[in-house]
Design an enzyme around this catalytic site. Structure first.
Site, mmCIF file in Angstrom:
data_model
loop_
_atom_site.group_PDB
_atom_site.id
_atom_site.type_symbol
_atom_site.label_atom_id
_atom_site.label_comp_id
_atom_site.label_asym_id
_atom_site.label_seq_id
_atom_site.Cartn_x
_atom_site.Cartn_y
_atom_site.Cartn_z
ATOM 1 N N GLY A 31 0.821 -1.212 0.000
ATOM 2 C CA GLY A 31 0.000 0.000 0.000
ATOM 3 C C GLY A 31 0.852 1.258 0.000
ATOM 4 N N LEU A 33 0.469 3.614 -2.122
ATOM 5 C CA LEU A 33 0.861 3.491 -3.531
ATOM 6 C C LEU A 33 1.319 4.838 -4.104
ATOM 7 C CD1 LEU A 33 -2.019 1.164 -4.822
ATOM 8 C CD2 LEU A 33 0.182 0.537 -3.795
ATOM 9 N N HIS A 34 2.412 4.802 -4.827
ATOM 10 C CA HIS A 34 2.934 6.001 -5.491
ATOM 11 C C HIS A 34 3.085 5.690 -6.978
ATOM 12 C CE1 HIS A 34 6.622 3.748 -5.337
ATOM 13 N NE2 HIS A 34 6.604 3.730 -4.012
ATOM 14 N N HIS A 37 4.387 2.277 -8.021
ATOM 15 C CA HIS A 37 3.383 1.198 -8.021
ATOM 16 C C HIS A 37 2.438 1.349 -9.225
ATOM 17 C CE1 HIS A 37 4.165 1.494 -3.529
ATOM 18 N NE2 HIS A 37 4.412 0.218 -3.757
ATOM 19 N N GLN A 61 7.884 -9.333 7.698
ATOM 20 C CA GLN A 61 9.106 -8.791 7.096
ATOM 21 C C GLN A 61 9.618 -7.548 7.817
ATOM 22 O OE1 GLN A 61 6.942 -8.180 3.205
ATOM 23 N NE2 GLN A 61 8.265 -6.402 3.040
ATOM 24 N N ASP A 150 13.643 -2.492 -5.397
ATOM 25 C CA ASP A 150 14.088 -3.480 -4.411
ATOM 26 C C ASP A 150 14.808 -4.583 -5.183
ATOM 27 O OD1 ASP A 150 12.649 -2.664 -1.754
ATOM 28 O OD2 ASP A 150 11.195 -2.413 -3.356
HETATM 29 O O1 PAF Z 1 7.969 -4.745 -2.065
HETATM 30 C C1 PAF Z 1 7.016 -4.804 -1.262
HETATM 31 O O2 PAF Z 1 6.178 -3.890 -1.143
HETATM 32 C C2 PAF Z 1 6.891 -6.030 -0.357
HETATM 33 O O3 PAF Z 1 8.123 -6.491 0.065
HETATM 34 C C3 PAF Z 1 6.059 -7.166 -0.990
HETATM 35 C C4 PAF Z 1 6.720 -7.717 -2.245
HETATM 36 C C5 PAF Z 1 4.667 -6.654 -1.319
HETATM 37 C C6 PAF Z 1 5.906 -8.320 0.012
HETATM 38 O O4 PAF Z 1 5.281 -7.909 1.183
#
Ligand code: PAF
Length: 281
Positions: A31, A33-34, A37, A61, A150
């Site tokens: 979420g 979102l920019h 995304h 995570q 990433d």
């Molecule tokens: O890159 C992300 O936003 C997160 O690491 C992902 C891939 C949605 C997993 O939670």
């Protein structure tokens, strides 16, 4: 656009699409979102018949001292982005439905997960690999869209898809930057005005390294030195790591040859930013 928090509902919907021979793309997100995304969703929409976006701030995570509770969650604005970009479904499971009491399984991509971001954030990529495998099992898309921002995450998830025969195409998409060079990130929202003004220095440092790589007589060490020296000029940044790696192994290359990439993470105030830059010699 279907909006659902229920795992069985998304599985059923995608199952029906697949049954009609439709190709399904999937964009997993946390979420906030920019434009980065939005560009993933646009590409997925262009290459598939239906696109599912997930929004799930994955507790697995985040480290114990990380920003899980303050991570931005602007759900209505995010849903508007998904709608605007043409997603067919928005899936936002609750932490309880993802990790029911008794949940014990973890997925580990060895050799890639412990490096770089994994060294600073132990367990982070185990959490990413676990949730992405669960999401893929629930959604069952043909193609998975991930940003190159990433870069280590992308490498790990590509490996996961191959190693576990997931039968999903992993599509790496170009990093999107603000006009001043700062890589777009949901965490940019944490920056003060002063930090935001200083933040493009991370990208400038990586570009300095990439420039050094084109100099006659340059080597892996001089590339890293040039990039680190440039980053050190911005006093607000505290380097976490800045390394030159082979794109396949994520390990330092013996020479300036092949597909290489500078990867970096640095703290600015309480915010940790990451960035990367291809190095072509
Ligand atoms: O890159 C992300 O936003 C997160 O690491 C992902 C891939 C949605 C997993 O939670």
């Amino acid at each position: 656009m279907l909006v659902t928090a229920v795992p069985s509902r998304i599985s059923k919907e995608v199952g029906a699409w697949r049954g009609r021979g439709l190709r399904v793309g999937f964009v997993p997100t946390m979420g906030a979102l920019h434009e980065g995304h939005a560009s993933l969703i646009r590409r997925a929409v262009a290459e598939n018949d239906r696109v599912v976006v997930s929004i799930f701030v994955n507790p697995l995570q985040f480290g114990p001292k990380e920003d899980l509770s303050r991570y931005p969650r602007p759900f209505a604005a995010d849903a508007a982005v998904c709608r605007r970009e043409g997603a067919a479904a928005l899936y936002h499971p609750s932490p309880e439905s993802m990790y029911a009491p008794g949940f014990r399984t973890r997925v580990e991509v060895e050799g890639l997960s412990e490096l770089h971001c994994g060294a600073s954030r132990p367990g982070h990529f185990r959490g990413v690999a676990t949730v992405v495998l669960k999401l893929l099992n629930q959604v069952r898309p043909h193609a998975l869209y991930l940003g190159e921002k990433d870069f280590q995450q992308l490498s790990i998830l590509r490996r996961l898809a191959v190693d576990l025969d997931l039968g999903v195409d992993v599509v790496g998409c170009r990093l999107v930057r603000a006009p001043d060079g700062l890589a777009l990130s949901s965490r940019n929202a944490y920056l003060s005005e002063e930090e935001r003004r200083a933040a493009p220095a991370l990208h400038a440092a990586l570009r300095a390294g990439a420039r050094e790589a084109r100099r006659r007589g340059a080597g892996p060490a001089s590339v890293v030195r040039a990039a680190r020296a440039e980053l050190a000029r911005e006093r607000l940044f505290r380097r976490d790591y800045l390394v030159l790696v082979d794109e396949g192994t994520l390990l330092p290359p013996p020479a300036l040859q092949g597909k290489l990439r500078l990867l970096a993470a640095a703290w600015i105030g309480n915010t940790r930013l990451i960035d990367n830059q291809p190095v072509r010699v």
